[in-house]
Design a protein around this motif. Structure first.
Motif, PDB file in Angstrom:
ATOM      1  N   ALA A 128      -5.353   4.202   1.873  1.00 61.30           N
ATOM      2  CA  ALA A 128      -5.090   3.346   0.715  1.00 61.30           C
ATOM      3  C   ALA A 128      -5.706   1.968   0.900  1.00 61.30           C
ATOM      4  N   ALA A 129      -5.674   1.466   2.127  1.00 63.12           N
ATOM      5  CA  ALA A 129      -6.257   0.150   2.397  1.00 63.12           C
ATOM      6  C   ALA A 129      -7.768   0.163   2.187  1.00 63.12           C
ATOM      7  N   ARG A 130      -8.418   1.204   2.640  1.00 64.78           N
ATOM      8  CA  ARG A 130      -9.866   1.300   2.447  1.00 64.78           C
ATOM      9  C   ARG A 130     -10.217   1.438   0.968  1.00 64.78           C
ATOM     10  N   GLU A 131      -9.431   2.223   0.259  1.00 68.23           N
ATOM     11  CA  GLU A 131      -9.695   2.427  -1.163  1.00 68.23           C
ATOM     12  C   GLU A 131      -9.541   1.131  -1.956  1.00 68.23           C
ATOM     13  N   LYS A 132      -8.546   0.308  -1.567  1.00 72.03           N
ATOM     14  CA  LYS A 132      -8.243  -0.907  -2.322  1.00 72.03           C
ATOM     15  C   LYS A 132      -8.846  -2.164  -1.720  1.00 72.03           C
ATOM     16  N   GLY A 133      -9.567  -2.016  -0.617  1.00 73.89           N
ATOM     17  CA  GLY A 133     -10.165  -3.181   0.031  1.00 73.89           C
ATOM     18  C   GLY A 133      -9.137  -4.129   0.622  1.00 73.89           C
ATOM     19  N   ALA A 134      -8.019  -3.597   1.072  1.00 72.93           N
ATOM     20  CA  ALA A 134      -6.942  -4.418   1.627  1.00 72.93           C
ATOM     21  C   ALA A 134      -7.126  -4.607   3.125  1.00 72.93           C
ATOM     22  N   GLY A 135      -6.401  -5.563   3.675  1.00 71.79           N
ATOM     23  CA  GLY A 135      -6.430  -5.803   5.116  1.00 71.79           C
ATOM     24  C   GLY A 135      -7.514  -6.768   5.554  1.00 71.79           C
ATOM     25  N   THR A 136      -7.512  -7.055   6.837  1.00 73.86           N
ATOM     26  CA  THR A 136      -8.483  -7.970   7.441  1.00 73.86           C
ATOM     27  C   THR A 136      -9.373  -7.187   8.383  1.00 73.86           C
ATOM     28  N   PRO A 137     -10.693  -7.083   8.094  1.00 72.90           N
ATOM     29  CA  PRO A 137     -11.595  -6.370   9.005  1.00 72.90           C
ATOM     30  C   PRO A 137     -11.750  -7.130  10.319  1.00 72.90           C
TER      31      PRO A 137
ATOM     32  N   LEU B 243       0.801  -1.228   0.000  1.00 70.09           N
ATOM     33  CA  LEU B 243       0.000   0.000   0.000  1.00 70.09           C
ATOM     34  C   LEU B 243       0.831   1.274   0.000  1.00 70.09           C
ATOM     35  N   LEU B 244       2.102   1.183   0.372  1.00 70.13           N
ATOM     36  CA  LEU B 244       2.890   2.381   0.640  1.00 70.13           C
ATOM     37  C   LEU B 244       3.950   2.612  -0.419  1.00 70.13           C
ATOM     38  N   SER B 245       3.963   3.805  -0.988  1.00 66.20           N
ATOM     39  CA  SER B 245       5.029   4.196  -1.906  1.00 66.20           C
ATOM     40  C   SER B 245       5.923   5.225  -1.229  1.00 66.20           C
ATOM     41  N   MET B 246       7.186   5.285  -1.644  1.00 68.97           N
ATOM     42  CA  MET B 246       8.104   6.247  -1.050  1.00 68.97           C
ATOM     43  C   MET B 246       7.678   7.672  -1.376  1.00 68.97           C
ATOM     44  N   ALA B 247       7.147   7.887  -2.587  1.00 66.18           N
ATOM     45  CA  ALA B 247       6.708   9.237  -2.956  1.00 66.18           C
ATOM     46  C   ALA B 247       5.599   9.721  -2.035  1.00 66.18           C
TER      47      ALA B 247
END
Length: 322
Positions: free
Chosen positions: A308-317, A17-21
């Motif tokens: 970013a996680a919410r936008e991409k549906g990432a992670g475990t709720p 989810l994380l970019s350096m920019a």
């Protein structure tokens, strides 16, 4: 109204989810907010674990509508003893309006990325205009993130000079980065110098640092730690990340305690420079950024990761209130 579930984010989630920019943008904005007095950041709390060769730290902060706390360790012998990273962290991002946990995420990668971003931002505001060489005194995990962040700002043309007490570590980093293995003396003579060691005695001498160079002193983050010859600080424009933290645990802590330098010699904070309250580089004087790592950097980056996680549906709720 059903509150949104807490997102559990693993290290692999954070990496994806994380970019350096994005990290550089978030950390630079957090520095500016801190410089303008728009943050809350209580002092870092240390839990000394002398019997185990390490410590734990709690780092709470609030900035621009985001609140959270990082729980992070420093155990330098972890790699040799347990095949674990010397620094690991967990971040809890909280909704400041309701106090519900928005996310619990790995903060090991978050810490490494924001540390790299902070150094590159300092080099941008304090360093020479067109640096050609970047020297690393300490070629471990953190050096990779320091280099990634500098390349995000300055491009891929910087020549990498890698030094480490461990020759295999320096060789591995040089091979990965396309640089070359050098002595600590040669690395210390680069246009930009990044130190990231656990040293408690100076490892970089004044005679090795050229006029006009910029140094990111990243290793000293606890009382008694020191990487630079104090004569470097006296010759330099010294910029810190936070008055309380740096004077207690940063590169300046030992020279201040020993009476070798005074608080008046410190130019100001990087946040003040970014906010336009203090000038950055002027002329060919050496500049030093004394970084201890700010909780406002962590919360700013945690918010970016959560969004970013919410936008991409990432992670475990996960519902902590179930």
């Amino acid at each position: 109204m059903n509150p949104q579930p807490t997102l559990l984010l693993s290290r692999s989630d954070v990496r994806a989810l994380l970019s350096m920019a994005a990290a550089i943008a978030a950390v630079e904005a957090a520095f500016a907010a801190h410089g303008e007095g728009r943050t809350q950041m209580p002092p870092k709390v240390y839990l000394d674990l002398e019997d185990f060769g390490g410590d734990l730290r709690a780092m709470p902060a609030y900035v621009d509508g985001a609140a959270g706390v990082k729980w992070v360790n420093s155990h330098p012998m972890n790699p040799a003893r347990f095949d674990l990273p010397s620094v690991m962290g967990l971040y809890i991002l909280t909704d400041p309006a309701t106090a519900l946990p928005l996310s619990v995420m790995d903060a090991t990668l978050l810490t490494a990325v924001r540390t790299g971003a902070a150094a590159a931002i300092a080099s941008k505001h304090l360093g020479p205009k067109d640096p050609r060489t970047i020297g690393f005194v300490g070629s471990g995990v953190q050096a990779r993130f320091l280099l990634d962040a500098h390349r995000a700002i300055f491009g891929d043309t910087l020549e990498v000079l890698a030094a480490d007490v461990s020759e295999p570590a320096a060789a591995a980093f040089a091979k990965e980065s396309g640089g070359r293995v050098v002595s600590v003396r040669e690395a210390s003579g680069a246009d930009i110098v990044c130190t990231s060691t656990p040293a408690r005695r100076p490892v970089v001498e004044r005679a090795w640092v050229k006029d006009g160079a910029h140094i990111n002193a990243m290793g000293a983050d606890a009382q008694g730690k020191q990487e630079l010859d104090p004569e470097i600080l006296l010759a330099a424009r010294v910029v810190i990340d936070d008055w309380d933290q740096a004077t207690h645990s940063g590169e300046v802590n030992v020279p201040l305690h020993d009476g070798f330098m005074s608080r008046e010699h410190i130019h100001g904070t990087l946040g003040e420079v970014i906010a336009g309250k203090r000038p950055g580089r002027e002329g060919a004087r050496i500049t030093v950024f004394d970084s201890t790592g700010l909780a406002v950097q962590d919360v700013a980056l945690a918010r970016v990761i959560h969004a970013a996680a919410r936008e991409k549906g990432a992670g475990t709720p996960f519902d902590f209130n179930a």
